[in-house]
Design an enzyme around this catalytic site. Structure first.
Site, PDB file in Angstrom:
ATOM      1  CG  ASN A   1       6.357  -5.097   5.903  1.00 24.09           C
ATOM      2  OD1 ASN A   1       5.218  -5.062   5.450  1.00 24.09           O
ATOM      3  ND2 ASN A   1       7.270  -4.216   5.581  1.00 24.09           N
ATOM      4  CD  GLU A   2       0.783  -5.594   6.587  1.00 22.82           C
ATOM      5  OE1 GLU A   2       1.533  -6.572   6.837  1.00 22.82           O
ATOM      6  OE2 GLU A   2       0.242  -5.429   5.477  1.00 22.82           O
TER       7      GLU A   2
ATOM      8  CG  LEU B   1      -1.822  -1.214   1.367  1.00 25.61           C
ATOM      9  CD1 LEU B   1      -2.832  -0.975   2.484  1.00 25.61           C
ATOM     10  CD2 LEU B   1      -2.546  -1.513   0.069  1.00 25.61           C
TER      11      LEU B   1
ATOM     12  N   GLY C   1       1.212  -5.174   1.193  1.00 26.29           N
ATOM     13  CA  GLY C   1       0.164  -5.269   0.180  1.00 26.29           C
ATOM     14  C   GLY C   1       0.618  -6.026  -1.065  1.00 26.29           C
TER      15      GLY C   1
HETATM   16  N1  CO8 Z   1       4.525   3.723  -0.089  1.00 24.63           N
HETATM   17  C1  CO8 Z   1       4.964   4.935  -0.481  1.00 24.63           C
HETATM   18  N2  CO8 Z   1       6.228   5.172  -0.874  1.00 24.63           N
HETATM   19  C2  CO8 Z   1       7.089   4.129  -0.874  1.00 24.63           C
HETATM   20  C3  CO8 Z   1       6.689   2.847  -0.475  1.00 24.63           C
HETATM   21  C4  CO8 Z   1       5.335   2.655  -0.066  1.00 24.63           C
HETATM   22  N3  CO8 Z   1       4.860   1.456   0.328  1.00 24.63           N
HETATM   23  N4  CO8 Z   1       7.758   2.028  -0.567  1.00 24.63           N
HETATM   24  C5  CO8 Z   1       8.776   2.776  -1.016  1.00 24.63           C
HETATM   25  N5  CO8 Z   1       8.390   4.054  -1.209  1.00 24.63           N
HETATM   26  C6  CO8 Z   1       9.191   5.169  -1.719  1.00 24.63           C
HETATM   27  C7  CO8 Z   1      10.448   5.392  -0.898  1.00 24.63           C
HETATM   28  O1  CO8 Z   1      10.178   6.217   0.219  1.00 24.63           O
HETATM   29  C8  CO8 Z   1      11.325   6.079  -1.900  1.00 24.63           C
HETATM   30  O2  CO8 Z   1      10.893   7.426  -2.009  1.00 24.63           O
HETATM   31  P1  CO8 Z   1      11.943   8.622  -2.260  1.00 24.63           P
HETATM   32  O3  CO8 Z   1      12.570   8.330  -3.588  1.00 24.63           O
HETATM   33  O4  CO8 Z   1      11.098   9.831  -2.218  1.00 24.63           O
HETATM   34  O5  CO8 Z   1      12.930   8.546  -1.115  1.00 24.63           O
HETATM   35  C9  CO8 Z   1      10.983   5.394  -3.213  1.00 24.63           C
HETATM   36  O6  CO8 Z   1       9.686   4.823  -3.006  1.00 24.63           O
HETATM   37  C10 CO8 Z   1      11.943   4.288  -3.589  1.00 24.63           C
HETATM   38  O7  CO8 Z   1      12.081   3.383  -2.502  1.00 24.63           O
HETATM   39  P2  CO8 Z   1      13.448   2.673  -2.136  1.00 24.63           P
HETATM   40  O8  CO8 Z   1      14.587   3.610  -2.332  1.00 24.63           O
HETATM   41  O9  CO8 Z   1      13.288   2.067  -0.783  1.00 24.63           O
HETATM   42  O10 CO8 Z   1      13.509   1.529  -3.265  1.00 24.63           O
HETATM   43  P3  CO8 Z   1      14.301   0.156  -3.222  1.00 24.63           P
HETATM   44  O11 CO8 Z   1      14.268  -0.348  -4.622  1.00 24.63           O
HETATM   45  O12 CO8 Z   1      15.618   0.298  -2.535  1.00 24.63           O
HETATM   46  O13 CO8 Z   1      13.409  -0.823  -2.306  1.00 24.63           O
HETATM   47  C11 CO8 Z   1      11.349  -1.758  -1.522  1.00 24.63           C
HETATM   48  C12 CO8 Z   1      12.131  -1.201  -2.716  1.00 24.63           C
HETATM   49  C13 CO8 Z   1      11.992  -3.070  -1.060  1.00 24.63           C
HETATM   50  C14 CO8 Z   1       9.939  -2.019  -1.987  1.00 24.63           C
HETATM   51  C15 CO8 Z   1      11.392  -0.744  -0.360  1.00 24.63           C
HETATM   52  O14 CO8 Z   1      11.035   0.524  -0.869  1.00 24.63           O
HETATM   53  C16 CO8 Z   1      10.488  -1.052   0.777  1.00 24.63           C
HETATM   54  O15 CO8 Z   1      10.755  -1.940   1.573  1.00 24.63           O
HETATM   55  N6  CO8 Z   1       9.387  -0.280   0.911  1.00 24.63           N
HETATM   56  C17 CO8 Z   1       8.501  -0.350   2.034  1.00 24.63           C
HETATM   57  C18 CO8 Z   1       7.495  -1.403   1.834  1.00 24.63           C
HETATM   58  C19 CO8 Z   1       6.549  -1.459   2.973  1.00 24.63           C
HETATM   59  O16 CO8 Z   1       6.903  -1.590   4.127  1.00 24.63           O
HETATM   60  N7  CO8 Z   1       5.267  -1.364   2.663  1.00 24.63           N
HETATM   61  C20 CO8 Z   1       4.255  -1.440   3.651  1.00 24.63           C
HETATM   62  C21 CO8 Z   1       3.048  -0.731   3.186  1.00 24.63           C
HETATM   63  S1  CO8 Z   1       1.711  -1.016   4.313  1.00 24.63           S
HETATM   64  C22 CO8 Z   1       0.724  -2.177   3.574  1.00 24.63           C
HETATM   65  O17 CO8 Z   1       0.899  -2.507   2.443  1.00 24.63           O
HETATM   66  C23 CO8 Z   1      -0.420  -2.819   4.327  1.00 24.63           C
HETATM   67  C24 CO8 Z   1      -1.039  -1.885   5.259  1.00 24.63           C
HETATM   68  C25 CO8 Z   1      -2.204  -2.472   6.001  1.00 24.63           C
HETATM   69  C26 CO8 Z   1      -2.801  -1.342   6.801  1.00 24.63           C
HETATM   70  C27 CO8 Z   1      -3.600  -1.815   7.912  1.00 24.63           C
HETATM   71  C28 CO8 Z   1      -3.867  -0.674   8.894  1.00 24.63           C
HETATM   72  C29 CO8 Z   1      -4.997  -0.968   9.811  1.00 24.63           C
END
Ligand code: CO8
Length: 260
Positions: A135-136, A66, A111
């Site tokens: 990993n939430e 997400l 997500g």
């Molecule tokens: N949302 C928004 N922006 C993101 C996300 C995301 N999920 N993931 C990465 N970005 C952004 C980064 O901040 C970065 O932005 P900027 O260039 O402005 O600094 C850009 O995308 C590129 O990211 P990376 O440099 O980290 O890219 P890499 O290629 O090195 O890594 C990954 C890619 C492995 C995907 C890494 O970005 C990562 O681990 N991202 C986080 C993923 C994550 O933890 N997602 C969780 C989302 S929560 C969810 O999906 C379920 C929620 C359920 C909610 C329930 C509530 C009740």
């Protein structure tokens, strides 16, 4: 804005490939979710389409899950609209009549993992840099019951219990070992393997396979359908809490500082 989804349907085989192409990380924003659902709906209604392979055009990421920016600093109304779209994607993919195969050609956290688990079959690229999991808890947030249900259905209760609490991200071999993915193949063979596998699924008469799929999945789907509004208000009141907003901000800063 340019399309975040691209679809290629081969009418002779009945197989479509649905590409997510939203750089940098295919984060599931309201826009992407909306486009995704429209594309899937079109395929679902197209009698010539029997199976869909879901994959990414990006070199290292399947989907980052997400879009955290959709959950950070947004109005309750907007958060509710976003969550409804997340539910919609889950309902459409988990309940699809088509054969769905995830060709996981990059990292697939949260997500991204959910989307993969909604498919009938998962093939992941064998690359030590890629991981997959829900990993939430690591973000200080809680996967809702239907994320949990999907994981339990995929890997079983005990594995899900540990994985969800620890917010475990699995390497390819680990994911294969617990059954979170079904096949691990070299990066350049993910799509070929998906097509090969699709052939096996399409050899089964559609009606028999569809009824069987529905028998397995309908109770889980009905649970969300009958709790949809409550689930939205739960999400909105949870995500707009100051403490949760603070957790999300820290997590975002961590993502950004990682490369600084
Ligand atoms: N949302 C928004 N922006 C993101 C996300 C995301 N999920 N993931 C990465 N970005 C952004 C980064 O901040 C970065 O932005 P900027 O260039 O402005 O600094 C850009 O995308 C590129 O990211 P990376 O440099 O980290 O890219 P890499 O290629 O090195 O890594 C990954 C890619 C492995 C995907 C890494 O970005 C990562 O681990 N991202 C986080 C993923 C994550 O933890 N997602 C969780 C989302 S929560 C969810 O999906 C379920 C929620 C359920 C909610 C329930 C509530 C009740």
């Amino acid at each position: 804005t340019s399309p975040k989804i691209k679809v290629e349907l081969d009418s002779s085989t009945g197989v479509a490939v649905l590409w997510m192409q939203s750089a940098p990380v295919n984060s599931l924003s309201l826009d992407l979710l909306t486009e995704f659902c429209i594309s899937l709906e079109k395929l679902e209604m197209d009698k010539s389409c029997r199976g869909v392979i879901i994959t990414s055009t990006l070199p290292k990421v399947f989907s980052a899950g997400l879009d955290i920016l959709e959950m950070y600093g947004k109005s309750p109304e907007r958060c509710g609209e976003f969550w409804k779209a997340v539910q919609e994607m889950w309902l459409k993919v988990y309940g699809s009549d088509m054969v769905t195969i995830a060709a996981i050609n990059g990292s697939s956290p949260a997500g991204g993992c959910l989307l993969s688990m909604c498919c009938d079959y998962r093939i992941m690229a064998d690359n030590p840099r890629y991981s997959i999991g829900l990993n939430e808890t690591k973000l200080g947030i809680v996967a809702p019951f239907w994320f949990k249900d999907t994981m339990v259905k995929t890997v079983g209760n005990r594995t899900a219990e540990v994985a969800l609490q620890l917010g475990l991200m699995y390497s390819g071999p680990e994911a294969l070992n617990v059954g979170l993915v079904d096949q691990l193949v070299p990066q350049d063979q993910v799509l070929t393997a998906a097509h090969e596998n699709m052939t096996k699924w399409l050899a089964i008469p559609d009606h028999a396979r569809q009824i069987t799929k529905s028998m397995m999945r309908k109770p889980t789907i009905d649970k969300l359908l009958s709790n949809r509004e409550a689930d939205i208000s739960n999400f909105v009141s949870f995500i707009t809490k100051d403490s949760i907003q603070r957790s999300l901000r820290l997590y975002l800063e961590g993502l950004r500082s990682k490369k600084a």
